[in-house]
Design an enzyme around this catalytic site. Structure first.
Site, PDB file in Angstrom:
ATOM      1  N   ASN A  41      37.476  90.279  36.632  1.00 32.80           N
ATOM      2  CA  ASN A  41      37.713  91.670  37.024  1.00 32.80           C
ATOM      3  C   ASN A  41      38.899  92.163  36.213  1.00 32.80           C
ATOM      4  O   ASN A  41      40.041  91.816  36.506  1.00 32.80           O
ATOM      5  CB  ASN A  41      38.013  91.739  38.536  1.00 32.80           C
ATOM      6  CG  ASN A  41      38.431  93.137  38.955  1.00 32.80           C
ATOM      7  OD1 ASN A  41      38.236  94.102  38.210  1.00 32.80           O
ATOM      8  ND2 ASN A  41      39.010  93.251  40.141  1.00 32.80           N
ATOM      9  N   TRP A  42      38.599  92.964  35.208  1.00 35.24           N
ATOM     10  CA  TRP A  42      39.673  93.411  34.311  1.00 35.24           C
ATOM     11  C   TRP A  42      40.462  94.581  34.871  1.00 35.24           C
ATOM     12  O   TRP A  42      41.452  94.998  34.268  1.00 35.24           O
ATOM     13  CB  TRP A  42      39.090  93.788  32.941  1.00 35.24           C
ATOM     14  CG  TRP A  42      38.710  92.610  32.102  1.00 35.24           C
ATOM     15  CD1 TRP A  42      38.936  91.280  32.386  1.00 35.24           C
ATOM     16  CD2 TRP A  42      38.050  92.642  30.825  1.00 35.24           C
ATOM     17  NE1 TRP A  42      38.458  90.491  31.375  1.00 35.24           N
ATOM     18  CE2 TRP A  42      37.905  91.302  30.400  1.00 35.24           C
ATOM     19  CE3 TRP A  42      37.560  93.661  30.005  1.00 35.24           C
ATOM     20  CZ2 TRP A  42      37.296  90.967  29.192  1.00 35.24           C
ATOM     21  CZ3 TRP A  42      36.959  93.342  28.803  1.00 35.24           C
ATOM     22  CH2 TRP A  42      36.825  92.003  28.400  1.00 35.24           C
ATOM     23  N   LYS A  43      40.011  95.141  35.957  1.00 28.31           N
ATOM     24  CA  LYS A  43      40.705  96.291  36.558  1.00 28.31           C
ATOM     25  C   LYS A  43      40.918  97.368  35.475  1.00 28.31           C
ATOM     26  O   LYS A  43      40.043  97.567  34.642  1.00 28.31           O
ATOM     27  CB  LYS A  43      42.012  95.851  37.212  1.00 28.31           C
ATOM     28  CG  LYS A  43      41.821  94.633  38.118  1.00 28.31           C
ATOM     29  CD  LYS A  43      43.011  94.335  38.954  1.00 28.31           C
ATOM     30  CE  LYS A  43      42.748  93.051  39.737  1.00 28.31           C
ATOM     31  NZ  LYS A  43      43.729  92.809  40.776  1.00 28.31           N
ATOM     32  N   HIS A  45      36.463  96.083  46.668  1.00 28.41           N
ATOM     33  CA  HIS A  45      37.682  95.369  46.264  1.00 28.41           C
ATOM     34  C   HIS A  45      38.853  95.904  47.095  1.00 28.41           C
ATOM     35  O   HIS A  45      38.900  97.087  47.421  1.00 28.41           O
ATOM     36  CB  HIS A  45      37.937  95.564  44.773  1.00 28.41           C
ATOM     37  CG  HIS A  45      39.024  94.679  44.252  1.00 28.41           C
ATOM     38  ND1 HIS A  45      40.355  94.973  44.408  1.00 28.41           N
ATOM     39  CD2 HIS A  45      38.972  93.482  43.614  1.00 28.41           C
ATOM     40  CE1 HIS A  45      41.074  93.990  43.871  1.00 28.41           C
ATOM     41  NE2 HIS A  45      40.262  93.077  43.389  1.00 28.41           N
ATOM     42  N   GLU A  93      41.713  96.741  46.327  1.00 26.20           N
ATOM     43  CA  GLU A  93      42.410  97.895  45.736  1.00 26.20           C
ATOM     44  C   GLU A  93      41.626  99.182  46.002  1.00 26.20           C
ATOM     45  O   GLU A  93      42.207 100.245  46.168  1.00 26.20           O
ATOM     46  CB  GLU A  93      42.627  97.651  44.232  1.00 26.20           C
ATOM     47  CG  GLU A  93      43.707  96.608  44.019  1.00 26.20           C
ATOM     48  CD  GLU A  93      43.545  95.761  42.783  1.00 26.20           C
ATOM     49  OE1 GLU A  93      42.811  96.153  41.859  1.00 26.20           O
ATOM     50  OE2 GLU A  93      44.155  94.677  42.744  1.00 26.20           O
ATOM     51  N   GLU A 144      38.806  87.427  49.188  1.00 25.67           N
ATOM     52  CA  GLU A 144      40.058  87.615  48.446  1.00 25.67           C
ATOM     53  C   GLU A 144      41.174  87.984  49.422  1.00 25.67           C
ATOM     54  O   GLU A 144      41.307  89.165  49.780  1.00 25.67           O
ATOM     55  CB  GLU A 144      39.899  88.740  47.429  1.00 25.67           C
ATOM     56  CG  GLU A 144      38.821  88.497  46.393  1.00 25.67           C
ATOM     57  CD  GLU A 144      39.078  89.286  45.138  1.00 25.67           C
ATOM     58  OE1 GLU A 144      39.239  88.653  44.091  1.00 25.67           O
ATOM     59  OE2 GLU A 144      39.170  90.527  45.206  1.00 25.67           O
ATOM     60  N   GLY A 172      47.076  88.976  42.575  1.00 22.21           N
ATOM     61  CA  GLY A 172      48.067  89.426  41.598  1.00 22.21           C
ATOM     62  C   GLY A 172      49.487  89.001  41.948  1.00 22.21           C
ATOM     63  O   GLY A 172      50.447  89.479  41.351  1.00 22.21           O
ATOM     64  N   SER A 207      44.765  85.009  42.459  1.00 18.55           N
ATOM     65  CA  SER A 207      45.602  84.184  41.573  1.00 18.55           C
ATOM     66  C   SER A 207      44.922  82.888  41.154  1.00 18.55           C
ATOM     67  O   SER A 207      45.565  81.831  41.060  1.00 18.55           O
ATOM     68  CB  SER A 207      46.975  83.906  42.225  1.00 18.55           C
ATOM     69  OG  SER A 207      47.652  85.128  42.451  1.00 18.55           O
ATOM     70  N   GLY A 229      41.286  88.066  38.369  1.00 16.30           N
ATOM     71  CA  GLY A 229      41.915  89.249  37.793  1.00 16.30           C
ATOM     72  C   GLY A 229      42.754  88.881  36.587  1.00 16.30           C
ATOM     73  O   GLY A 229      42.251  88.680  35.477  1.00 16.30           O
ATOM     74  N   GLY A 230      44.055  88.740  36.801  1.00 15.49           N
ATOM     75  CA  GLY A 230      45.010  88.551  35.707  1.00 15.49           C
ATOM     76  C   GLY A 230      44.628  87.483  34.697  1.00 15.49           C
ATOM     77  O   GLY A 230      44.696  87.712  33.491  1.00 15.49           O
TER      78      GLY A 230
HETATM   79  C1  PEP Z   1      41.216  90.394  41.820  1.00 15.05           C
HETATM   80  O1  PEP Z   1      41.707  91.443  41.528  1.00 15.05           O
HETATM   81  O2  PEP Z   1      40.044  90.355  42.219  1.00 15.05           O
HETATM   82  C2  PEP Z   1      42.048  89.195  41.703  1.00 15.05           C
HETATM   83  C3  PEP Z   1      41.669  88.113  42.328  1.00 15.05           C
HETATM   84  O3  PEP Z   1      43.193  89.293  40.940  1.00 15.05           O
HETATM   85  P1  PEP Z   1      44.179  88.072  40.494  1.00 15.05           P
HETATM   86  O4  PEP Z   1      43.308  86.969  39.975  1.00 15.05           O
HETATM   87  O5  PEP Z   1      45.058  88.665  39.447  1.00 15.05           O
HETATM   88  O6  PEP Z   1      44.923  87.651  41.729  1.00 15.05           O
END
Ligand code: PEP
Length: 251
Positions: A9-11, A95, A97, A167, A173, A212, A233-234
């Site tokens: 997930n590149w956001k 999600h 967010e 999640e 994040g 994470s 994500g990251g």
């Molecule tokens: C996400 O946004 O779905 C996520 C899990 O982010 P991260 O891996 O950066 O915690």
């Protein structure tokens, strides 16, 4: 046997040029990874170019959101048919967010899930508790309610096409990952809810962990019986890092 699914997930990261450069670097790194599904969700603006750059690879394209209507006066929104036209096989919905920053409800997520299936796109339905909810001992209640409401429009006959992503919001994040045991505890509960709702089809639904996930913790998470994949994500922004996550079981 559920096929593992590792999704990026590149956001709101990466331009068209950056997305294409990522694909050229990443695709050869995972060319030998046969027994997993690999998915990338770039920003809407990069879907077409990334799809082109990934053509011929086994990496699937996903959207990060969708609206449930077919078309109409919905400024700024994107319809499921538009995503299908670009080759999206998946779309992330609900999600945290979207839920917290944009106020999306589980009822809206349910409509999106139904609309996506109508176009042959697999929904990745996200659920997760906040830190306050966890500390108040409400994690399982929150997850149960989000699942019941978000999956309310999915018939059992289509349930196997759905992916659920657990999640915990406090782990997204932040660098704080749920321990494999903590994640497995919630995943087992999610599995029980899916079985209760969809009978044996509930066993076919893949449940991803997100929060994470990194190359150095993915393997232990994936070893848990009810963790079937990761939503990343990251750590998915770097081609080498995401490739190492995809190849979590490489010796
Ligand atoms: C996400 O946004 O779905 C996520 C899990 O982010 P991260 O891996 O950066 O915690």
């Amino acid at each position: 046997m559920r096929r593992p699914i590792l999704a990026a997930n590149w956001k709101m990261h990466k331009t068209v040029a950056e997305s294409v450069a990522f694909a050229k670097d990443f695709a050869p790194r995972v060319a030998g990874a046969r027994d997993v599904d690999v998915v990338i969700a770039p920003p809407f603006t990069a879907l077409a170019a990334l799809g082109g750059a990934l053509a011929g690879s086994a990496v699937a394209l996903a959207a990060q959101n969708v609206y449930f209507e077919e078309q109409g006066a919905f400024t700024g929104e994107i319809a499921p048919g538009m995503l299908r036209e670009l080759g999206c096989g998946y779309a992330i919905i609900g999600h945290s967010e979207r839920r917290t920053v944009f106020g999306e409800s589980s009822e809206l997520v349910a409509r999106k899930a139904e609309a996506l299936l109508g176009h042959g796109i697999r929904p990745i339905v996200c659920v997760g508790e906040s830190l306050a909810e966890r500390e108040a001992g409400r994690t399982l209640d929150v997850i149960r309610r989000q699942l019941a409401e978000s999956l309310a429009r999915i018939p059992a006959g289509r349930a196997a096409e759905v992916v659920v992503a657990y999640e915990p919001i406090w782990a997204i994040g932040t660098g704080r990952t749920a321990t494999p045991a903590m994640a497995q505890e919630v995943h087992a509960q999610v599995r029980a809810e899916l079985r209760a709702r969809f009978a044996e089809a509930g066993d076919a639904i893949r449940i991803q962990y997100g929060g994470s996930v990194k190359p150095d913790n993915v393997r232990e998470l994936m070893a848990q019986p009810d963790i079937d994949g990761a939503l990343v994500g990251g750590a998915s922004l770097d081609p080498d890092g995401f490739a190492r996550i995809v190849r979590f079981d490489a010796r």
